[in-house]
Design an enzyme around this catalytic site. Structure first.
Site, PDB file in Angstrom:
ATOM      1  CB  SER A  63      -6.857   2.253  -2.612  1.00 27.86           C
ATOM      2  OG  SER A  63      -6.081   1.641  -1.631  1.00 27.86           O
ATOM      3  CE  LYS A  66      -7.014   2.824   1.194  1.00 25.33           C
ATOM      4  NZ  LYS A  66      -5.577   2.778   0.870  1.00 25.33           N
ATOM      5  CE1 TYR A 188      -8.375   0.130   3.842  1.00 25.95           C
ATOM      6  CE2 TYR A 188      -7.480  -2.077   4.118  1.00 25.95           C
ATOM      7  CZ  TYR A 188      -7.423  -0.825   3.532  1.00 25.95           C
ATOM      8  OH  TYR A 188      -6.427  -0.534   2.633  1.00 25.95           O
ATOM      9  CE1 TYR A 240      -2.885   4.423  -2.443  1.00 28.22           C
ATOM     10  CE2 TYR A 240      -2.173   3.609  -4.580  1.00 28.22           C
ATOM     11  CZ  TYR A 240      -3.079   3.637  -3.552  1.00 28.22           C
ATOM     12  OH  TYR A 240      -4.185   2.857  -3.642  1.00 28.22           O
ATOM     13  CB  VAL A 258      -3.471  -2.816  -5.302  1.00 28.74           C
ATOM     14  CG1 VAL A 258      -2.440  -1.874  -4.721  1.00 28.74           C
ATOM     15  CG2 VAL A 258      -4.392  -3.357  -4.244  1.00 28.74           C
TER      16      VAL A 258
END
Ligand code: GLN
Length: 304
Positions: A63, A66, A188, A240, A258
């Site tokens: 992530s 991103k 992605y 998050y 992760v």
């Protein structure tokens, strides 16, 4: 500031904490990574680099990618990007489907999976070959031409990525995905598979500590205002639904993945990256989180 001694000490102190976490296993290729790995790197605007532990081992940034894709899309779309994604913390897990129904397919923010999938869709609409554009972008930011995707990780996630397919199809039903779900998720899964070392990761985030200017070649990647806003998003949503605790305990805008990586910046000063695969229940690296807390505590430096 004696950063080398500081990170050597922090690595030793926090290494035992990794046993309190679990390596991500829902992506089979990630489950094969040793829980013992641990690296910390700092890269400063004064061109100093400090490294300790497994700082030269490639790992899946997941992530954290991103931030790169959002930055690419934000530079092109400007404020129009907010028609496709929100910018509020979600308070739910990074792969949650729940809010999307109520919020008509508009993800809460670009750093949960739904938001990043929308950003991948945007990149696919802008660039004929977004995977190449993204790879060149990350190589430029890290000042390292050797960086690449890990096809094994990308394939492994594609084969097991049912939730991400669900998210993308669901958003497409609301009209918030414009390209084919297969093509969007191919980007992605590849962005998540980007393999960097902590040293490369710290280098690649320095532009955010430098008002949006890549210090390696002086190119303006984002305007100073956009860089400021991207850091605000990292602070409020980068970990998050543990972002509030990260701001409280660590006090730096950061982003986790992760794969066990976390990267954070202090404007006008430095970027710091940690990698320890075992995760807590929120999906953030246990040892890395603690290391960054100790870094700001011991050094007395943070954004607050
Ligand atoms: N590729 C991962 C996923 O989509 C990224 C999640 C993460 O790093 N939090 O589930």
């Amino acid at each position: 500031m004696e950063y080398q001694r500081l990170i050597d000490r922090i690595l030793l102190e926090t290494k035992p904490l990794a046993k309190n976490g679990k390596v991500a296993s829902y992506i089979p290729a990630l489950a094969e990574v040793s829980p013992e790995k641990y690296g910390i790197s700092i890269s400063t605007l004064e061109r100093q680099r400090y490294n300790t532990g497994d700082h030269d081992v490639l790992f899946s940034i997941q992530s954290i990618s991103k931030v790169f894709t959002f930055s690419l899309a934000y530079a092109r779309l400007g404020h129009k990007i907010w028609e496709r994604t929100g910018r509020e913390p979600s308070g739910t897990a990074f792969n949650s489907l729940i809010q999307l129904e109520h919020e008509h397919g508009i993800p809460r923010n670009p750093f949960i999976n739904a938001g990043a999938i929308v950003v991948a869709d945007i990149l696919l609409s802008i660039f004929p070959d977004p995977k190449k554009v993204l790879l060149d972008y990350v190589r430029e930011l890290a000042n390292n031409e050797s960086i690449n995707y890990d096809e094994n990780v990308a394939f492994s996630e594609k084969a097991s990525g049912h939730r991400n397919f669900a998210l993308a199809h669901f958003m497409k039903s609301f009209g918030n995905i414009q390209n084919s779900v297969e093509d969007v998720l191919d980007i992605y899964f590849h962005q998540c598979s980007l393999a960097l070392t902590t040293d490369q990761l710290a280098c690649s985030f320095l532009f955010l500590a430098n008002d949006g200017v890549n210090p390696h070649n002086n190119r303006q990647i984002l305007t100073a205002s956009q860089a400021k806003r991207l850091k605000a998003l990292m602070l409020t949503t980068g970990l998050y639904n543990e972002s509030g605790d990260f701001a409280f305990r660590v006090g730096m805008p950061g982003k986790s993945g992760v794969g066990g990586g976390i990267v954070a910046v202090i404007p006008n000063l430095l970027s710091i990256a940690t990698w320890s695969p075992p995760l807590n229940e929120m999906g953030n690296s246990v040892a890395g989180f603690e290391a960054l807390e100790r870094f700001t505590t011991y050094s007395g430096k943070s954004v607050f």
